[in-house]
Design a protein around this motif. Structure first.
Motif, PDB file in Angstrom:
ATOM      1  N   VAL A  80      42.594  41.200  43.267  1.00 54.67           N
ATOM      2  CA  VAL A  80      41.893  39.919  43.357  1.00 54.67           C
ATOM      3  C   VAL A  80      40.653  40.124  44.214  1.00 54.67           C
ATOM      4  N   PRO A  81      39.439  39.843  43.666  1.00 53.02           N
ATOM      5  CA  PRO A  81      38.217  40.002  44.468  1.00 53.02           C
ATOM      6  C   PRO A  81      38.215  39.045  45.665  1.00 53.02           C
ATOM      7  N   CYS A  97      33.104  29.233  42.880  1.00 54.78           N
ATOM      8  CA  CYS A  97      34.064  30.268  43.276  1.00 54.78           C
ATOM      9  C   CYS A  97      34.135  31.401  42.260  1.00 54.78           C
ATOM     10  N   ILE A  98      34.051  31.089  40.965  1.00 52.64           N
ATOM     11  CA  ILE A  98      34.113  32.162  39.965  1.00 52.64           C
ATOM     12  C   ILE A  98      32.865  33.034  40.038  1.00 52.64           C
ATOM     13  N   ILE A  99      31.721  32.436  40.404  1.00 54.93           N
ATOM     14  CA  ILE A  99      30.514  33.241  40.591  1.00 54.93           C
ATOM     15  C   ILE A  99      30.714  34.208  41.754  1.00 54.93           C
ATOM     16  N   GLU A 100      31.374  33.750  42.854  1.00 62.17           N
ATOM     17  CA  GLU A 100      31.649  34.646  43.969  1.00 62.17           C
ATOM     18  C   GLU A 100      32.640  35.745  43.563  1.00 62.17           C
ATOM     19  N   PHE A 155      39.874  39.845  34.328  1.00 68.87           N
ATOM     20  CA  PHE A 155      40.808  38.901  33.729  1.00 68.87           C
ATOM     21  C   PHE A 155      40.695  37.557  34.457  1.00 68.87           C
ATOM     22  N   THR A 156      40.620  36.483  33.684  1.00 75.01           N
ATOM     23  CA  THR A 156      40.577  35.147  34.266  1.00 75.01           C
ATOM     24  C   THR A 156      41.471  34.220  33.463  1.00 75.01           C
ATOM     25  N   ALA A 183      41.272  36.793  38.537  1.00 75.72           N
ATOM     26  CA  ALA A 183      40.931  35.609  39.330  1.00 75.72           C
ATOM     27  C   ALA A 183      41.061  34.370  38.477  1.00 75.72           C
ATOM     28  N   PRO A 184      41.489  33.249  39.050  1.00 74.39           N
ATOM     29  CA  PRO A 184      41.576  31.992  38.290  1.00 74.39           C
ATOM     30  C   PRO A 184      40.202  31.335  38.163  1.00 74.39           C
ATOM     31  N   TRP A 185      40.005  30.616  37.045  1.00 74.37           N
ATOM     32  CA  TRP A 185      38.732  29.923  36.773  1.00 74.37           C
ATOM     33  C   TRP A 185      38.947  28.449  37.128  1.00 74.37           C
ATOM     34  N   TYR A 186      38.740  28.118  38.408  1.00 81.70           N
ATOM     35  CA  TYR A 186      38.983  26.744  38.852  1.00 81.70           C
ATOM     36  C   TYR A 186      37.739  26.078  39.413  1.00 81.70           C
TER      37      TYR A 186
END
Length: 563
Positions: A62-63, A107-110, A124-125, A100-103
């Motif tokens: 997880v990044p 945050c997804i950009i980070e 993977f998301t 990482a989750p796409w919420y």
């Protein structure tokens, strides 16, 4: 390339600080003491960036996030002890796959930014939830990051979306396989076979091939077109080779004298000037008048039994058979200097002994040079009387074409078929009727002679005149009273002025004999006509092949046997 299936396995690899050598190999643990998960469906490809370099693979992690807001939001969807970069050996360039989750868009950009700083092979998301449906497509508003899609070009790895249930299961297992060997599931069993300092983590492999699925329609069409192209090329090459061999074989038969193209009706041939110059020219000598007391002239042995001849029906060389020859009967003692043929068959002018120059053909027929030269150079290579070829053996004056080969083969097949049909018919005892006599038309004897030369019928030399020359042929003396046509023999009937137009020669400063000869020669050549119509269907087909439609000419070049 789109992902078709994903496999998640548990691996064991040594701590690089506990060994004194470099080891990047890992061991896949048995599924009875480890976690294994095969994702075969519900995979959505969001980005294929750099996916052509092979199937992605790597250790799942997880990044790390940077802002406190995203870190606080992450606590509700990501377990606290999920595998991070800090849980992996430091200073080693292991292949990685980020999860990482796409919420949240920010945050997804980070997540993407942190993943680009590591050797990440794929991302993977999943969207948080409990469903197992396939994720929506890329243009769905739920994937919109409000950056115009720049994240796809900024990433150096492909991005794949998993279903919510699959993402949750994967994230929960990452939290179990993030500590040391003794803290993972079945740690007691693993410590008996592995070193306690080893790392046990989750490993994923993405398969982008189509597996056992059928190829797409475009691939199928390309394969079919390639097969057709290969088949056409092989067929064209084979036909070119076959036609080339047939042309060579026909040329060899022509050079050997086995086939005469003009007698067969395949191609009209003419005699070139250098061959014509080799034909001898003699001063005419009448053998019958100079040696009256000698025995009657006899046919030479070569004329009675020729060594070989060309069949007028098939054009093939046949075995010698005794037959009556149309060659003139000449004394055997003076063959080269004495001739019994008194008249030129073209202009119908009598030869003057010891004065007239005559050209002798290989068949022993003689003509005025000015008459026969024009005929051989412009009309035909066959003797106008006996239809024997003037061309010597070993000469092929034209290039053999595919049309000639096709025509020659067709004629041979038709002749063989006709012969078989004739042999199968029952023989009858009826007496063959005499051939019908051809009524003498307006052209008289000269018309029958010239007509025979054109149509291919065998003709004979003109008999010696038994009556005085009719006055209508003596063009030099126009004041002579014309002779009654009823008193003339059949071969000397005058021509009908309405049936043929004869060019009137200039009579100024010409002797009567020369004037009459030139008039008769011009009349004969006018009756022969210029070479405007091909001699056979082969020449018509050859002219059509050279001047036909472009597609037909192209097709004949590709397939030389195409008609």
């Amino acid at each position: 390339m789109a992902a078709q299936r994903i496999g998640i396995f548990t691996i064991d690899f040594p701590d690089p600080r506990a060994i004194d050598y470099d080891n990047n190999k890992f061991i896949t643990l048995d599924d009875s003491v480890s976690f294994q998960y095969r994702i075969l469906s519900n995979i959505q490809t969001l980005s294929t960036k750099d996916a052509d370099n092979g199937d992605p693979y790597g250790i799942l992690y997880v990044p790390d996030l940077r802002t406190d807001g995203c870190k606080n939001a992450e606590k509700g969807v990501v377990p606290a002890n999920a595998t991070r970069i800090a849980d992996l050996p430091q200073g080693k360039n292991y292949a990685l796959i980020a999860v990482a989750p796409w919420y949240s868009a920010q945050c997804i950009i980070e997540y993407f930014t942190a993943a680009r700083e590591n050797p990440t092979k794929a991302f993977f998301t999943y969207q948080p939830g409990q469903g197992n449906a396939k994720p929506p497509v890329l243009n769905d508003p739920s994937w919109n990051l409000q950056d115009g899609g720049s994240w796809q070009s900024a990433n150096t790895f492909p991005t794949y979306a998993l279903s919510s249930m699959t993402g949750n299961v994967t994230m929960d297992q990452m939290s179990l396989y993030s500590g040391n060997l003794s803290s993972v599931p079945h740690g007691d069993e693993l410590t008996q076979t592995h070193d306690r300092s080893d790392y046990v983590r989750l490993w994923a492999t993405v398969s982008t091939d189509s597996g056992g699925q059928l190829p797409s329609l475009w691939v199928f069409l390309v394969i079919v077109l390639a097969i057709l192209l290969i088949a056409v090329s092989v067929t064209s090459l084979a036909m070119h080779i076959i036609q080339r061999r047939r042309r060579s074989a026909l040329r060899e038969r022509v050079l050997n004298g086995e086939v005469n193209l003009e007698v067969l009706g395949v191609k009209r041939l003419t005699v070139s000037q250098h061959i014509l110059d080799k034909l001898p020219i003699h001063t005419y000598t009448a053998g019958g008048t100079d040696e009256p007391e000698k025995a009657a002239p006899q046919m030479p042995a070569q004329a009675l039994n020729p060594p070989s001849s060309v069949n007028a029906e098939t054009g093939q060389k046949t075995s010698p058979q005794p037959r009556h020859s149309s060659a003139p009967m000449v004394p055997t003692t003076s063959m080269s200097t004495s001739f019994s043929q008194p008249t030129c068959p073209i202009c119908m002018d009598d030869f003057e002994p010891n004065k007239t120059q005559v050209r002798e053909l290989p068949c022993r027929h003689v003509y005025h040079p000015e008459c026969i030269d024009t005929f051989l150079l412009s009309h035909s290579s066959l003797c106008p009387m006996c239809k024997q070829s003037v061309l010597p053996t070993g000469v092929c004056p034209v290039d053999i074409t595919n049309v000639m080969v096709r025509r020659e083969r067709h004629i041979v097949r038709m002749r063989a078929r006709s012969a078989n049909t004739a042999n199968t018919q029952p023989a009858t005892a009826s007496v063959p009727s005499a051939p019908p006599t051809r009524p003498l038309g307006a052209f008289g004897s000269l018309g029958s002679r010239i007509g025979g030369a054109i149509t291919g019928r065998r003709i004979f030399s003109a008999p010696e005149r038994t009556q005085p020359r009719p006055s209508d042929i003596e063009m030099g003396n126009t004041s002579t009273t014309p002779t009654n046509p009823q008193t003339l023999p059949s071969h000397a009937q005058p021509l009908d002025a309405q049936s043929v137009q004869v060019p009137q020669p200039n009579t100024q400063d010409c002797s009567p004999t020369q004037n009459r000869r030139e008039w008769a020669r011009q009349r004969a050549l006018a009756m022969l006509g210029p070479r405007q119509v091909p001699i056979s269907d082969a020449e018509e087909e050859e002219e059509e092949e050279e001047t036909g439609p472009r597609w037909r000419r192209t097709l004949r070049k590709v397939f030389p046997g195409f008609r």
